[in-house]
Design an enzyme around this catalytic site. Structure first.
Site, short mmCIF file in Angstrom:
data_model
loop_
_atom_site.label_atom_id
_atom_site.label_comp_id
_atom_site.label_asym_id
_atom_site.label_seq_id
_atom_site.Cartn_x
_atom_site.Cartn_y
_atom_site.Cartn_z
N PRO A 130 0.82 -1.00 0.02
CA PRO A 130 0.08 -0.06 0.04
C PRO A 130 0.75 1.28 -0.13
CG PRO A 130 -1.03 -1.82 1.48
CD PRO A 130 0.56 -2.30 1.26
N TYR A 131 1.93 1.28 0.69
CA TYR A 131 2.76 2.38 0.77
C TYR A 131 3.52 2.69 -0.41
CZ TYR A 131 7.08 5.15 1.84
OH TYR A 131 7.80 6.19 2.08
N VAL A 132 3.97 1.55 -1.36
CA VAL A 132 4.53 1.77 -2.76
C VAL A 132 3.44 2.39 -3.49
CG1 VAL A 132 5.83 0.70 -4.54
CG2 VAL A 132 6.08 -0.08 -2.15
#
Length: 216
Positions: A130-132
């Site tokens: 999700p961060y990427v």
């Protein structure tokens, strides 16, 4: 050059404000979430403004008035869920980009993740994906603007003392880099207009920071 540091109370942000305040050419305006965080920055002579990245674009625009550049160093952190990643790392970034446009601030520096390509999303562990994804779309939003932008992709961040030496290029081998060195890379980027329109990865290396930035 007056610089709004978004996420100033983060680890890179604190280093960056300190670096800017020691510079002859830069001046920091620290954007923080809580008034009790202000004393660190005021002790360094930096102006502060209390704004939450979950506020609306208009509120962030007011914080950006009167500055010459914006640096996005904020992040939801590793201990929050995907919901906060979307709200801070993606939507918070997009709102500051839109605020820059509304406030007439042309210079914008994004601190991204080391690799935000589609391939990186597909290969990321499920907890990190999700961060990427958030960084992928925030970077893409910035690329599509007419802002004088630079996107910095640092390697794995450490709290080691900075060495003042890095390797920086569009693609470098994965590695570590102290947060203090990343802050100095940001400052050097702001002072070098040749970085406008560029993005690069950065890890520890053997080149002095200003020379590494100049050779991009």
């Amino acid at each position: 050059m007056k610089v709004l540091v978004v996420g100033a109370n983060g680890q890179i942000g604190k280093h960056l404000v300190s670096t800017i305040q020691e510079s002859d050419n830069l001046e920091a305006k620290a954007m923080i979430r809580k008034q009790e965080q202000a004393s660190f920055f005021e002790d360094k002579g930096a102006e502060t403004v209390v704004v939450d990245l979950e506020d609306d674009v208009e509120t962030i625009t007011k914080a950006a008035e009167g500055v010459d550049a914006i640096v996005f160093t904020a992040g939801s952190g590793p201990h929050t869920g995907p919901d906060k990643t979307v709200l801070i790392d993606l939507d918070g970034a997009v709102k500051t980009i839109e605020a820059a446009k509304a406030a007439g601030v042309k210079r914008y520096v994004m601190i991204s993740s080391f690799d935000t390509t589609r391939e990186a999303i597909q290969s990321a562990p499920s907890s990190f994906a999700p961060y990427v994804v958030a960084k992928h779309y925030a970077d893409d939003w910035l690329r599509r603007t007419d802002l004088d932008h630079t996107i910095i992709h640092p390697g794995r961040l450490t709290n080691d003392e900075g060495t003042g030496q890095v390797e920086a290029a569009s693609k470098v081998e994965r590695g570590e880099v102290p947060r203090e060195d990343v802050a100095n890379v940001i400052a050097a980027t702001l002072e070098d207009d040749s970085t406008i329109g560029k993005e690069f990865q950065v890890v520890s290396g053997t080149n002095m920071i200003k020379e590494a930035i100049k050779s991009l």
